[in-house]
Write a protein that holds these residues in place. Structure first.
Motif, PDB file in Angstrom:
ATOM      1  N   SER A 243     -17.733   8.462  -1.263  1.00  0.00           N
ATOM      2  CA  SER A 243     -16.165   8.957  -0.930  1.00  0.00           C
ATOM      3  C   SER A 243     -17.271  10.348  -2.701  1.00  0.00           C
ATOM      4  O   SER A 243     -16.364  11.087  -2.625  1.00  0.00           O
ATOM      5  N   GLY A 244     -18.216  10.408  -3.066  1.00  0.00           N
ATOM      6  CA  GLY A 244     -18.900  10.668  -4.019  1.00  0.00           C
ATOM      7  C   GLY A 244     -18.781  12.860  -3.305  1.00  0.00           C
ATOM      8  O   GLY A 244     -18.781  13.525  -4.301  1.00  0.00           O
ATOM      9  N   ILE A 245     -19.378  12.154  -2.143  1.00  0.00           N
ATOM     10  CA  ILE A 245     -19.502  13.378  -1.492  1.00  0.00           C
ATOM     11  C   ILE A 245     -18.469  14.158  -1.380  1.00  0.00           C
ATOM     12  O   ILE A 245     -18.221  15.197  -0.825  1.00  0.00           O
ATOM     13  N   ILE A 246     -17.626  13.697  -0.590  1.00  0.00           N
ATOM     14  CA  ILE A 246     -16.495  13.482   0.184  1.00  0.00           C
ATOM     15  C   ILE A 246     -16.093  15.169  -1.098  1.00  0.00           C
ATOM     16  O   ILE A 246     -15.471  16.195  -1.236  1.00  0.00           O
ATOM     17  N   LEU A 247     -15.035  14.448  -2.726  1.00  0.00           N
ATOM     18  CA  LEU A 247     -15.620  14.458  -3.337  1.00  0.00           C
ATOM     19  C   LEU A 247     -15.691  16.279  -4.227  1.00  0.00           C
ATOM     20  O   LEU A 247     -15.498  16.814  -4.331  1.00  0.00           O
ATOM     21  N   TYR A 248     -17.068  15.833  -4.438  1.00  0.00           N
ATOM     22  CA  TYR A 248     -17.713  17.217  -4.122  1.00  0.00           C
ATOM     23  C   TYR A 248     -17.616  18.445  -3.187  1.00  0.00           C
ATOM     24  O   TYR A 248     -17.245  19.145  -3.422  1.00  0.00           O
TER      25      TYR A 248
ATOM     26  N   GLY B  22      -2.848  26.266   3.053  1.00  0.00           N
ATOM     27  CA  GLY B  22      -3.447  27.503   1.886  1.00  0.00           C
ATOM     28  C   GLY B  22      -4.664  27.450   2.481  1.00  0.00           C
ATOM     29  O   GLY B  22      -5.300  28.534   2.272  1.00  0.00           O
ATOM     30  N   ILE B  23      -5.293  26.338   2.164  1.00  0.00           N
ATOM     31  CA  ILE B  23      -7.532  26.103   3.094  1.00  0.00           C
ATOM     32  C   ILE B  23      -6.923  26.747   3.916  1.00  0.00           C
ATOM     33  O   ILE B  23      -7.912  28.379   4.280  1.00  0.00           O
TER      34      ILE B  23
ATOM     35  N   ALA C 209     -17.850  28.044   0.605  1.00  0.00           N
ATOM     36  CA  ALA C 209     -17.151  27.486   1.546  1.00  0.00           C
ATOM     37  C   ALA C 209     -17.380  26.643   2.792  1.00  0.00           C
ATOM     38  O   ALA C 209     -16.715  25.880   2.659  1.00  0.00           O
ATOM     39  N   LEU C 210     -18.410  27.002   3.243  1.00  0.00           N
ATOM     40  CA  LEU C 210     -18.951  26.938   3.987  1.00  0.00           C
ATOM     41  C   LEU C 210     -19.960  25.051   3.849  1.00  0.00           C
ATOM     42  O   LEU C 210     -20.150  24.267   4.037  1.00  0.00           O
TER      43      LEU C 210
ATOM     44  N   TYR D 276     -12.211  23.574  -3.229  1.00  0.00           N
ATOM     45  CA  TYR D 276     -10.564  24.108  -4.060  1.00  0.00           C
ATOM     46  C   TYR D 276     -11.136  25.208  -4.459  1.00  0.00           C
ATOM     47  O   TYR D 276     -10.383  26.165  -4.636  1.00  0.00           O
ATOM     48  N   GLY D 277     -12.090  24.901  -4.754  1.00  0.00           N
ATOM     49  CA  GLY D 277     -12.885  26.419  -5.657  1.00  0.00           C
ATOM     50  C   GLY D 277     -12.648  27.872  -5.001  1.00  0.00           C
ATOM     51  O   GLY D 277     -12.297  28.274  -5.751  1.00  0.00           O
TER      52      GLY D 277
END
Length: 487
Positions: free
Chosen positions: A173-178, A194-195, A207-208, A184-185
């Protein structure tokens, strides 16, 4: 767009949430005596949600019709197909569950309620069209899964499985959130459209990295190599009905989430992620097949089989075409029937004292003790191996066909060659059941509910399943058409 329309489109999740809350109160007031009633009500709620999802299958015939809450959620054919599989798999697992826990005096009303809330999260996962919605659904499903894995609190193996799943699940989950934060950034949006629009303008190295991190986290959820290490331990240690659940419904949800993510927001950058998917597919096929060869515990072997089958599904994703998505969904549908049938058969394997049998030594000479069960297991194992004329062959055929049509001939050829390795450990079942002398005494009877589930699964994977090829092909093609514009 009105909130009434949004609530209608999310009717399956809303209905299951309300059912879960009501049944949770019933469990609190009624205690363990109400567990059977809660199970029956939960199965009814899941079947009702599946019927409602089937009703919404053609809903998104226009661009706006299937969008809810400002396009945070989309009730399209793809999501409906995934949810039908998820809800039916959950219902089937609930039907065969009570007997396992009753023998240990550990069945409680919270168990079916946890499955209901898990189903809500999984439904959100396959219909999410925003990274925030995706993560909420993912965590709702994961939190319920951690509790289910450790449901037998007095069993050391179950507690260990729950702890391992929790720690490694939190890491994923942490990997996905990062990855989500990076996406998003660099795009300024969490919405899939939008993405995709931002990536079409500029696809930077940052982004990659975001795409890679998101896909890596999702690979953990589907137990694809090299993020598969938790699967054998959790499958072996968790209660067998919970293992049956982990191998079916969450697999559909995670794979549906991965397919939507790859073919919608990341659809314009296929070349950036295709090589990752190809590596994960081939590695999963080979590692799953080789890892299963030396196993003696049947649940652990089926865990490696799950890893192996994920590799074949990823071949459909690697094609990155509507045919590839359709093939992956077809394989998923057939795989759910095969894996639920296999674990139902394992749940029916008990000694006269009521203890579940889980090793190859336990099924030695099974054909002389329980011939109907042995022949059912033979059909399921041959179908998992992809041996014609069983329906499991069709699942492999459609994903390989999609790969060839996408000019990935080498990938298809290697996948076909590697699938031969898997046939070896499935044949070990046949050798033990039909050619070895009996070692253990086996219970002579099983409940009708288990026989019904097993019979339905065997009928689907038998040659009779080929009658489903036309409607299944039409449904999966319609589901894949949800991404045609993006592709």
């Amino acid at each position: 767009m009105s909130y009434a329309n949004s609530l209608y489109l999310t009717g399956a999740e809303v209905g299951l949430s309300i059912s879960g809350l009501i049944l949770l109160l019933v469990a609190a007031w009624g205690g363990n005596k109400s567990a059977r009633l809660i199970t029956i009500a939960s199965v009814s709620a899941l079947i009702g949600a599946a019927v409602f999802s089937a009703h919404l299958f053609d809903r998104a015939s226009t661009e706006v019709a299937g969008r809810a809450f400002g396009d945070l959620y989309r009730a399209d054919a793809f999501g409906s197909f995934g949810k039908i599989l998820i809800y039916l798999a959950c219902a089937a697992v609930l039907v065969v569950t009570p007997r396992f826990f009753d023998q240990r005096g550990a069945y409680r009303g919270e168990y079916p309620v946890l499955l209901l809330f898990n189903a809500v999260g999984m439904g959100m996962m396959v219909s999410a069209t925003d990274l925030m919605t995706l993560y909420i659904g993912l965590e709702m499903s994961s939190l319920a899964s951690y509790v289910l894995a450790a449901f037998l609190r007095d069993d050391v193996r179950s507690s260990e499985a729950g702890l391992k799943y929790f720690v490694l699940g939190a890491l994923a989950s942490g990997i996905i959130l990062y990855g989500v934060s990076l996406v998003y950034g660099f795009t300024g949006s969490t919405n899939y459209e939008g993405i995709r629009a931002a990536f079409a303008t500029e696809f930077s190295t940052g982004a990659l990295f975001g795409v890679v991190f998101v896909l890596a986290g999702l690979a953990f959820k589907i137990s694809a190599v090299p993020f598969h290490m938790w699967t054998p331990d959790v499958y072996e240690g968790a209660p067998t009905p919970v293992t049956a659940f982990f191998a079916s419904a969450p697999k559909v949800a995670a794979m549906g989430m991965l397919l939507r993510m790859a073919m919608d927001p990341f659809a314009g950058e296929v070349d950036a992620w295709r090589q990752i998917v190809i590596f994960a597919a081939l590695a999963s096929i080979v590692v799953g097949a080789l890892g299963a060869i030396g196993q003696q515990n049947l649940k652990r072997l089926l865990a490696y089989s799950s890893i192996n089958n994920v590799g074949f599904i990823l071949i459909g994703l690697a094609a990155a075409t509507p045919a590839g998505v359709s093939g992956a969904l077809t394989y998923l549908a057939i795989y759910v029937a095969m894996v639920i049938g296999s674990f139902t058969a394992l749940l029916m394997l008990r000694d006269p004292a009521g203890n579940n049998l889980e090793t190859f030594a336990d099924i030695s000479g099974l054909s002389t003790k329980r011939p109907a069960l042995a022949w059912s297991l033979l059909a399921l194992m041959f179908s998992l191996a992809g041996i014609p004329p069983l329906f499991g062959f069709w699942g492999k055929f459609v994903v390989f066909q999609a790969a060839v049509q996408a000019d990935l001939v080498a990938l298809a050829a290697i996948g076909i060659a590697a699938s031969v390795i898997g046939a070896f450990y499935y044949l070990k079942f046949v050798k033990g059941m039909f050619f070895d002398a009996p070692i253990r005494e086996v219970e002579s009877e099983s409940p009708l509910s288990s026989w019904v589930v097993l019979a339905l699964c065997v009928a689907i994977i038998s040659p009779l399943g080929y009658f489903l090829t036309i409607p299944l092909g039409e449904w999966t093609a319609q589901a894949a058409a949800s991404f045609v514009a993006a592709m």
